[in-house]
Design a protein around this motif. Sequence first.
Motif, PDB file in Angstrom:
ATOM      1  N   UNK A 269     -17.512 -37.113  66.852  1.00  0.00           N
ATOM      2  CA  UNK A 269     -18.069 -36.289  67.940  1.00  0.00           C
ATOM      3  C   UNK A 269     -18.929 -35.149  67.407  1.00  0.00           C
TER       4      UNK A 269
ATOM      5  N   UNK B 281     -18.060 -40.423  74.185  1.00  0.00           N
ATOM      6  CA  UNK B 281     -19.309 -40.888  73.570  1.00  0.00           C
ATOM      7  C   UNK B 281     -20.260 -41.523  74.577  1.00  0.00           C
TER       8      UNK B 281
ATOM      9  N   UNK C  17     -12.399 -50.683  67.467  1.00  0.00           N
ATOM     10  CA  UNK C  17     -12.345 -49.329  66.910  1.00  0.00           C
ATOM     11  C   UNK C  17     -11.651 -48.421  67.910  1.00  0.00           C
TER      12      UNK C  17
ATOM     13  N   UNK D 172     -14.529 -49.047  79.052  1.00  0.00           N
ATOM     14  CA  UNK D 172     -14.659 -49.387  77.642  1.00  0.00           C
ATOM     15  C   UNK D 172     -14.209 -50.803  77.310  1.00  0.00           C
TER      16      UNK D 172
ATOM     17  N   UNK E 136     -11.625 -45.313  68.126  1.00  0.00           N
ATOM     18  CA  UNK E 136     -12.381 -44.132  68.514  1.00  0.00           C
ATOM     19  C   UNK E 136     -13.594 -44.467  69.376  1.00  0.00           C
ATOM     20  N   UNK E 137     -14.161 -45.641  69.189  1.00  0.00           N
ATOM     21  CA  UNK E 137     -15.359 -46.015  69.948  1.00  0.00           C
ATOM     22  C   UNK E 137     -15.082 -47.121  70.949  1.00  0.00           C
ATOM     23  N   UNK E 138     -13.950 -47.817  70.809  1.00  0.00           N
ATOM     24  CA  UNK E 138     -13.629 -49.001  71.631  1.00  0.00           C
ATOM     25  C   UNK E 138     -14.612 -50.138  71.414  1.00  0.00           C
ATOM     26  N   UNK E 139     -15.398 -50.092  70.338  1.00  0.00           N
ATOM     27  CA  UNK E 139     -16.314 -51.192  70.064  1.00  0.00           C
ATOM     28  C   UNK E 139     -15.533 -52.372  69.478  1.00  0.00           C
ATOM     29  N   UNK E 140     -15.915 -53.573  69.915  1.00  0.00           N
ATOM     30  CA  UNK E 140     -15.177 -54.779  69.548  1.00  0.00           C
ATOM     31  C   UNK E 140     -16.067 -55.718  68.754  1.00  0.00           C
ATOM     32  N   UNK E 141     -15.488 -56.366  67.764  1.00  0.00           N
ATOM     33  CA  UNK E 141     -16.196 -57.446  67.079  1.00  0.00           C
ATOM     34  C   UNK E 141     -15.235 -58.608  66.862  1.00  0.00           C
TER      35      UNK E 141
ATOM     36  N   UNK F 168      -9.296 -41.038  71.802  1.00  0.00           N
ATOM     37  CA  UNK F 168      -8.751 -41.403  70.487  1.00  0.00           C
ATOM     38  C   UNK F 168      -8.334 -40.170  69.694  1.00  0.00           C
TER      39      UNK F 168
ATOM     40  N   UNK G 299      -7.166 -33.911  75.447  1.00  0.00           N
ATOM     41  CA  UNK G 299      -7.605 -35.034  76.284  1.00  0.00           C
ATOM     42  C   UNK G 299      -6.791 -36.246  75.844  1.00  0.00           C
TER      43      UNK G 299
ATOM     44  N   UNK H 289     -19.851 -50.999  57.303  1.00  0.00           N
ATOM     45  CA  UNK H 289     -20.794 -50.211  58.108  1.00  0.00           C
ATOM     46  C   UNK H 289     -20.382 -50.136  59.573  1.00  0.00           C
ATOM     47  N   UNK H 290     -19.468 -51.013  59.991  1.00  0.00           N
ATOM     48  CA  UNK H 290     -19.155 -51.046  61.421  1.00  0.00           C
ATOM     49  C   UNK H 290     -17.666 -50.816  61.702  1.00  0.00           C
ATOM     50  N   UNK H 291     -16.924 -50.371  60.726  1.00  0.00           N
ATOM     51  CA  UNK H 291     -15.529 -50.010  60.976  1.00  0.00           C
ATOM     52  C   UNK H 291     -15.287 -48.614  60.410  1.00  0.00           C
ATOM     53  N   UNK H 292     -14.126 -48.092  60.686  1.00  0.00           N
ATOM     54  CA  UNK H 292     -13.778 -46.760  60.199  1.00  0.00           C
ATOM     55  C   UNK H 292     -12.725 -46.171  61.106  1.00  0.00           C
ATOM     56  N   UNK H 293     -11.998 -45.184  60.587  1.00  0.00           N
ATOM     57  CA  UNK H 293     -10.948 -44.580  61.396  1.00  0.00           C
ATOM     58  C   UNK H 293      -9.859 -45.594  61.714  1.00  0.00           C
TER      59      UNK H 293
ATOM     60  N   UNK I 149     -17.379 -51.822  75.345  1.00  0.00           N
ATOM     61  CA  UNK I 149     -17.248 -51.889  73.896  1.00  0.00           C
ATOM     62  C   UNK I 149     -17.588 -53.248  73.322  1.00  0.00           C
ATOM     63  N   UNK I 150     -17.845 -54.211  74.179  1.00  0.00           N
ATOM     64  CA  UNK I 150     -18.115 -55.576  73.722  1.00  0.00           C
ATOM     65  C   UNK I 150     -19.561 -55.944  74.081  1.00  0.00           C
TER      66      UNK I 150
ATOM     67  N   UNK J  77     -19.013 -42.509  65.469  1.00  0.00           N
ATOM     68  CA  UNK J  77     -17.857 -42.195  66.315  1.00  0.00           C
ATOM     69  C   UNK J  77     -17.482 -40.719  66.231  1.00  0.00           C
TER      70      UNK J  77
ATOM     71  N   UNK K 206      -9.406 -32.584  63.802  1.00  0.00           N
ATOM     72  CA  UNK K 206     -10.121 -32.385  62.537  1.00  0.00           C
ATOM     73  C   UNK K 206      -9.428 -31.243  61.801  1.00  0.00           C
TER      74      UNK K 206
ATOM     75  N   UNK L  77     -23.480 -45.463  59.949  1.00  0.00           N
ATOM     76  CA  UNK L  77     -22.478 -46.476  60.233  1.00  0.00           C
ATOM     77  C   UNK L  77     -21.754 -46.158  61.527  1.00  0.00           C
ATOM     78  N   UNK L  78     -21.021 -47.140  62.019  1.00  0.00           N
ATOM     79  CA  UNK L  78     -20.297 -46.938  63.280  1.00  0.00           C
ATOM     80  C   UNK L  78     -19.239 -45.857  63.151  1.00  0.00           C
ATOM     81  N   UNK L  79     -18.630 -45.803  61.980  1.00  0.00           N
ATOM     82  CA  UNK L  79     -17.601 -44.789  61.769  1.00  0.00           C
ATOM     83  C   UNK L  79     -18.206 -43.394  61.907  1.00  0.00           C
TER      84      UNK L  79
END
Lengths: 251, 292
Positions: A100, A132, B76, A169, B78-83, B181, B177, B103-107, A173-174, A98, B187, A93-95
Amino acid sequence: MSVLFPRLPQEIAKAEYQRLLTGELVTPETSHPFQVYSPVGGRRADSNEIDELAGQLAGLAAEFGYPESAGDSNRIAFDRRAAPLLRALMDIGWSEAEARGIWSFMALVALPDLTRWRFGITNQERWVASDLTRHTWSRLWWQAVVFDKDPDLLDALTESDLNQLLERRKIGGDPRLVLAVGRAVLGATHESVPRRALIRDVAARLMRRLAFIDVRALTDDQLVALCRSTAGISLETLATHPEEARALDAS
Amino acid sequence: MRDVRPYLVPGDGVVSYSAWFLNGDEVRPLPEYLEGWDPDTDLELERIVSVDLRTLAQQCGLDNDEDLTLTVSWTGASSDMVEVGYSAILKPDQTVRIVLPGARVGGALNIRTTVSLANFRPNARPGTVRWEGSILSQHIQRLVLQGEGAMFPVSTVDFAGTPYGTYASWTLQTSTELETPFLGGFLLLINSRDLEFQAAISAESKTPRQQLLLDQLEAGVASILMVLALDAQRELIDRDWPAGSTGEVLDSYLKVALKQGIDLPVRGEDVVDFRSRLESAVREAGWGRLFH
């Protein structure tokens, strides 16, 4: 149910990377004594799956010269083919993608020989994941996600093009935006304007527009029109100011 | 901080965003931290967006029949991915439902709702919105999805042979850094040798002793973040950090530390004063064991 891969905590990954720098022989393994997993999100990948993944990627790399040293063009061609293969082999999954630590594990434990062949050992961020879009393996997995609907476009873009699009990003990211910009840039050519200069200028102009525009609100046609018009303006500007194009190309 | 845009935007209250609600067996307000989240489960969210279209048009210099778009997307952290989850022409009262695919989200996520211009206005007067997609109003909701009810991603490992102290109960993997994110760089690692500590973390109903161990952990983590913030204060001050970034989190800890007049110890004799001030600041901010 998706799969969880082992993660190397950052300090462990840095220590492993230091071992690499001191010239210790690093061989591929399927596990590390200090690996950890996400507590939720799927079943854990077993050693056979990691072995299979390493084997398939090594087989692909062999088509491009591995384990002998290879030129840039071969290694970049490997990237393009490896991206969808890696994503297919890592059903995560994307989570999870992400995290590292997963990518540090891939570079330092599962695929150290391939990572060294692809990027050498001098650049830590290719081994120990932080950004990433820069890590040897995370960048490929995410490229496969972004270019899922148009893998041919990924083949058509250069490494420099990808850096310009994916490392910014707000654009990278899009996926829909990346595809629209990529196609617009490939469709805008002028003999005196290098593509590197063009894509840098287009990306910079778009970033300024994105401060006020929600591109997610645009229809597909509107988005294509925005990207094409931006690329057209960039092309015209750079064609009439070649010194600007040269400066952008060199920077 | 309010966005400044090069065109007229509606005043406060013209566009009204209800809270987000989480649909399921029972409908409940969406918390900022959603504990017990399972990545195999999609999340359905709902909110109502209300707008006085006539007032909006007047204030923005638009015709009354100008189409506007209501859009919901999420990024997101952490990933900057957008939907995109929703996009439709804006109506006076609109119920918006989105589904966040597990499956495509988290954090950490930023869920953004925007009202924007639907079509290009070639004859727009100066100072009024012209380009399609131009944002007239927006609302951003932060959501942190947590798999096991913890502030940080948590993992367990045997500390023997690692760079960490063999007899330490825990350590915090940190990152300096500042743009990256927060949840991607931090951790919490638990030493698998400390069975009592592990049991305290995983126990659903904590004994007083287990609660004390967790209070110590919370205070210890907050102390580390405050020290990191003080160490980075020259870079942190006077900057806007991206939502969910390490810089944003450390900046919030720096504010607490500075309010207490704490600075990092320079000489050996400063350590005593520093330690008491740090403990005090952490407790006053509500972390760890509190005075009753």
